[in-house]
Design a protein around this motif. Structure first.
Motif, short mmCIF file in Angstrom:
data_model
loop_
_atom_site.label_atom_id
_atom_site.label_comp_id
_atom_site.label_asym_id
_atom_site.label_seq_id
_atom_site.Cartn_x
_atom_site.Cartn_y
_atom_site.Cartn_z
N GLY A 28 0.82 -1.21 0.00
CA GLY A 28 0.00 0.00 0.00
C GLY A 28 0.84 1.25 0.00
O GLY A 28 1.98 1.26 0.50
N PRO A 93 -6.61 -5.39 2.43
CA PRO A 93 -6.45 -3.95 2.22
C PRO A 93 -7.64 -3.11 2.67
O PRO A 93 -7.47 -1.96 3.08
CB PRO A 93 -6.25 -3.83 0.70
N VAL A 191 -3.48 0.45 -3.31
CA VAL A 191 -2.97 -0.84 -2.83
C VAL A 191 -2.79 -1.76 -4.02
O VAL A 191 -3.66 -1.84 -4.90
CB VAL A 191 -3.93 -1.49 -1.82
#
Length: 287
Positions: A28, A93, A191
């Motif tokens: 990320g 994520p 991400v």
């Protein structure tokens, strides 16, 4: 030579970055804009063991990415602008983005900042004595009056909407009034999820709205299984209760005696007998 030593150090950094990029399921990038050092340290501490955070130089990161054979990793190239914090993790994520959002704090605004909320200055005393504050309030559209030796706002007034930029004049006024209109913290830019790019706007999940949607869907699905008599482990008890109720009503209406219905059948017959007797009595001609 010093230049040779610097070159070797940079080569070593590039190799280290390559190992980081290959060592985690999710990569990320978060913007470091408006992030306080204390916040970043606290976030690193709270996510220790779950997320490895590292500020990497964009130029060296690009060199590392471009030298790797995996094409998927190259999708990060276009996002390497500005000050970035890399987050290396195996956490989902969407969960990570939610953790970062919860770590944000409200703070006073500066000129050009984007409002995190609809900013409403409430009716009431500003706690400020009459003076320049009056013109500052009026300049942003706030009606004022003087009462008990201080300046009052005459009614609740919206001065900036969520997502709009805050002017220098308004930022100064909000700071004076102690109103915190912006958020400071990490914001996920993108991400890389096993080769797929997920941008920050897609990572934002309204947890409460999602929960309500799931609850509504569950309620509707449960009602559907009952209406079509589709048995599941969740609805079996209710289906049996409905079936028993309907079977009992059928037995009673068809006058089929069972040990469960015999008492009600007798009571029903007795009630009908009394009703019929009453009708016959009422039908007799009067002399």
């Amino acid at each position: 030579m010093p230049s040779q030593q610097v070159l070797e150090e940079k080569i070593g950094e590039v190799e280290e970055i390559k190992e980081l990029l290959k060592g985690y399921k999710y990569i990320g990038l978060a913007s470091l804009q408006k992030v306080r050092a204390a916040q970043l340290q606290e976030m690193k501490k709270s996510l220790s063991g779950k997320v490895y955070m590292r500020v990497l130089k964009n130029t060296l990161t690009k060199l590392a990415i471009d030298s790797m054979e995996t094409d998927d990793i190259k999708k990060l190239d276009e996002y390497l602008e500005g000050a970035n914090l890399f987050l290396f993790t195996d956490i989902n994520p969407f969960k990570l983005a939610l953790l970062l959002e919860r770590g944000k704090v409200k703070t006073t605004a500066k000129s050009g900042d984007i409002a995190a909320i609809d900013v409403v200055i409430p009716e009431g005393s500003t706690g400020q004595p009459p003076g320049p504050i009056i013109s500052q309030l009026n300049a942003v559209g706030l009606p004022t009056r003087i009462e008990s030796g201080s300046v009052w706002v005459s009614k609740d007034t919206l001065v900036v909407r969520k997502g709009e930029p805050i002017s220098q004049r308004l930022a100064a006024l909000l700071s004076k009034l102690g109103i915190k209109a912006v958020e400071a913290g990490l914001s996920m830019k993108v991400v890389l999820d096993e080769g797929m790019i997920i941008t920050g706007d897609l990572l934002k999940v309204d947890v409460e709205a999602t929960r309500k949607s799931i609850e509504q869907s569950n309620t509707e699905a449960f009602a559907l299984t009952l209406s079509i008599v589709y048995s599941t482990s969740e609805n079996m008890d209710v289906l049996l209760q409905i079936a028993h109720k309907e079977a009992f009503a059928l037995s009673l209406n068809a006058t089929v005696p069972t040990k469960e219905t015999i008492a009600d059948i007798v009571r029903k017959a007795h009630t009908e007998m009394l009703s019929l007797n009453s009708a016959v009595e009422n039908a007799k001609p009067t002399e």
